[in-house]
Design an enzyme around this catalytic site. Sequence first.
Site, PDB file in Angstrom:
ATOM      1  N   GLY A 198       0.736  -1.108   0.165  1.00  0.00           N
ATOM      2  CA  GLY A 198      -0.056  -0.051  -0.068  1.00  0.00           C
ATOM      3  C   GLY A 198       0.724   1.192   0.003  1.00  0.00           C
ATOM      4  O   GLY A 198       1.933   1.248  -0.678  1.00  0.00           O
ATOM      5  N   SER A 227       3.299   3.127   2.561  1.00  0.00           N
ATOM      6  CA  SER A 227       3.577   3.256   3.879  1.00  0.00           C
ATOM      7  C   SER A 227       3.618   4.385   4.752  1.00  0.00           C
ATOM      8  O   SER A 227       3.536   4.174   5.926  1.00  0.00           O
ATOM      9  CB  SER A 227       5.224   2.655   3.585  1.00  0.00           C
ATOM     10  OG  SER A 227       6.032   3.730   3.022  1.00  0.00           O
ATOM     11  N   CYS A 282       5.933  -5.135   0.369  1.00  0.00           N
ATOM     12  CA  CYS A 282       6.308  -4.027  -0.237  1.00  0.00           C
ATOM     13  C   CYS A 282       6.125  -3.073   0.858  1.00  0.00           C
ATOM     14  O   CYS A 282       7.067  -2.707   1.650  1.00  0.00           O
ATOM     15  CB  CYS A 282       5.384  -3.966  -1.329  1.00  0.00           C
ATOM     16  SG  CYS A 282       5.830  -2.623  -2.436  1.00  0.00           S
ATOM     17  N   ARG A 309      12.769   3.535  -0.603  1.00  0.00           N
ATOM     18  CA  ARG A 309      11.486   3.367  -1.366  1.00  0.00           C
ATOM     19  C   ARG A 309      11.693   3.578  -2.841  1.00  0.00           C
ATOM     20  O   ARG A 309      12.191   4.398  -3.320  1.00  0.00           O
ATOM     21  CB  ARG A 309      10.469   4.563  -0.670  1.00  0.00           C
ATOM     22  CG  ARG A 309      10.537   4.089   0.759  1.00  0.00           C
ATOM     23  CD  ARG A 309       9.632   5.176   1.509  1.00  0.00           C
ATOM     24  NE  ARG A 309       8.308   5.335   0.964  1.00  0.00           N
ATOM     25  CZ  ARG A 309       7.507   6.221   1.105  1.00  0.00           C
ATOM     26  NH1 ARG A 309       7.850   7.267   1.825  1.00  0.00           N
ATOM     27  NH2 ARG A 309       6.116   6.334   0.602  1.00  0.00           N
ATOM     28  N   ILE A 358       5.477  -3.245  -7.732  1.00  0.00           N
ATOM     29  CA  ILE A 358       4.625  -2.125  -7.787  1.00  0.00           C
ATOM     30  C   ILE A 358       5.256  -1.116  -7.015  1.00  0.00           C
ATOM     31  O   ILE A 358       5.223  -1.142  -5.801  1.00  0.00           O
ATOM     32  CB  ILE A 358       3.115  -2.218  -7.442  1.00  0.00           C
ATOM     33  CG1 ILE A 358       2.299  -3.410  -8.104  1.00  0.00           C
ATOM     34  CG2 ILE A 358       2.539  -1.263  -7.598  1.00  0.00           C
ATOM     35  CD1 ILE A 358       1.244  -3.824  -7.626  1.00  0.00           C
ATOM     36  N   HIS A 386       4.908  -8.590  -4.382  1.00  0.00           N
ATOM     37  CA  HIS A 386       3.675  -8.825  -3.903  1.00  0.00           C
ATOM     38  C   HIS A 386       3.243 -10.408  -4.036  1.00  0.00           C
ATOM     39  O   HIS A 386       2.600 -10.608  -5.270  1.00  0.00           O
ATOM     40  CB  HIS A 386       2.475  -8.089  -4.551  1.00  0.00           C
ATOM     41  CG  HIS A 386       2.804  -6.692  -4.079  1.00  0.00           C
ATOM     42  ND1 HIS A 386       1.952  -6.330  -3.039  1.00  0.00           N
ATOM     43  CD2 HIS A 386       3.392  -5.489  -4.945  1.00  0.00           C
ATOM     44  CE1 HIS A 386       2.479  -4.778  -3.064  1.00  0.00           C
ATOM     45  NE2 HIS A 386       3.072  -4.392  -3.931  1.00  0.00           N
ATOM     46  N   GLU A 393       1.103 -11.960  -2.764  1.00  0.00           N
ATOM     47  CA  GLU A 393      -0.227 -12.096  -2.608  1.00  0.00           C
ATOM     48  C   GLU A 393      -1.028 -11.730  -3.887  1.00  0.00           C
ATOM     49  O   GLU A 393      -2.148 -11.949  -4.017  1.00  0.00           O
ATOM     50  CB  GLU A 393      -0.854 -11.162  -1.382  1.00  0.00           C
ATOM     51  CG  GLU A 393      -0.850  -9.847  -1.658  1.00  0.00           C
ATOM     52  CD  GLU A 393       0.397  -8.925  -1.696  1.00  0.00           C
ATOM     53  OE1 GLU A 393       1.336  -9.541  -1.734  1.00  0.00           O
ATOM     54  OE2 GLU A 393       0.340  -7.564  -1.543  1.00  0.00           O
TER      55      GLU A 393
HETATM   56  N1  GLN Z   1       5.888   2.825  -2.926  1.00  0.00           N
HETATM   57  C1  GLN Z   1       4.980   2.417  -1.760  1.00  0.00           C
HETATM   58  C2  GLN Z   1       5.644   3.166  -0.343  1.00  0.00           C
HETATM   59  O1  GLN Z   1       6.640   3.507  -0.488  1.00  0.00           O
HETATM   60  C3  GLN Z   1       4.899   0.917  -1.561  1.00  0.00           C
HETATM   61  C4  GLN Z   1       4.284   0.523  -2.813  1.00  0.00           C
HETATM   62  C5  GLN Z   1       4.016  -0.940  -2.733  1.00  0.00           C
HETATM   63  O2  GLN Z   1       3.411  -1.391  -1.432  1.00  0.00           O
HETATM   64  N2  GLN Z   1       3.209  -1.778  -3.657  1.00  0.00           N
HETATM   65  O3  GLN Z   1       4.845   2.929   0.413  1.00  0.00           O
END
Ligand code: GLN
Length: 188
Positions: A46, A48, A78, A105, A132, A168, A170
């Site tokens: 998601g 962070s 992630c 990140r 992602i 991911h 999942e």
């Molecule tokens: N880029 C998001 C972050 O820095 C992480 C992306 C993800 O969880 N797919 O929180």
Amino acid sequence: MTIGILALQGGYVAHAHMLDALSISWKYIRQVRELAEVRALILPGGESSTMLRLLRETGLFPAIQTAGQRGMPLFGTCAGAILLAKKVYAPEQDSLGMMDIAVKRNAYGRQLASCVAQGSSHLKNPMEMVFIRAPEIEILSSEVQIIAAHEKKPVCVQQGRCLAATFHPELGHDTTLHAYFVGLLGQV
Ligand code: GLN
């Protein structure tokens, strides 16, 4: 045996589907008191920084740290992996600090921001990986083991009962990593 899935923000539903596929019971965690009802916790992907804010607002930040220190297995994917790291860069942000890793990140830049790739793991080879806007892991201690790699870089690592993946698992159909995580519970 019930596994908790942090459900404050992000892709928590996909983790529930993975545990369903393994016939493992699960519970969404949104409040501190719910943590007592589970034996392990998954921190989903998601955003962070948003999750961090919600972890603070709910009081789950120190509660998860304490549970982890007492040996509760934690699995971050992630953004969840970012939350488990000791150090977070680009930009710097606070984290739970449960694993001796530093993460950068959005390390793969815009073009490679999201892709499906084949990586390698001793658990399954090749291993399909959905990235992602993934972070990059830098290992800070010899206690951290590489569980999976992609282009010679670690993308899933383990330290004790904590597991962090920058991709991911999942979002694919492969339950290998979730099954491996559930296996860590046997060691508690
Ligand atoms: N880029 C998001 C972050 O820095 C992480 C992306 C993800 O969880 N797919 O929180």
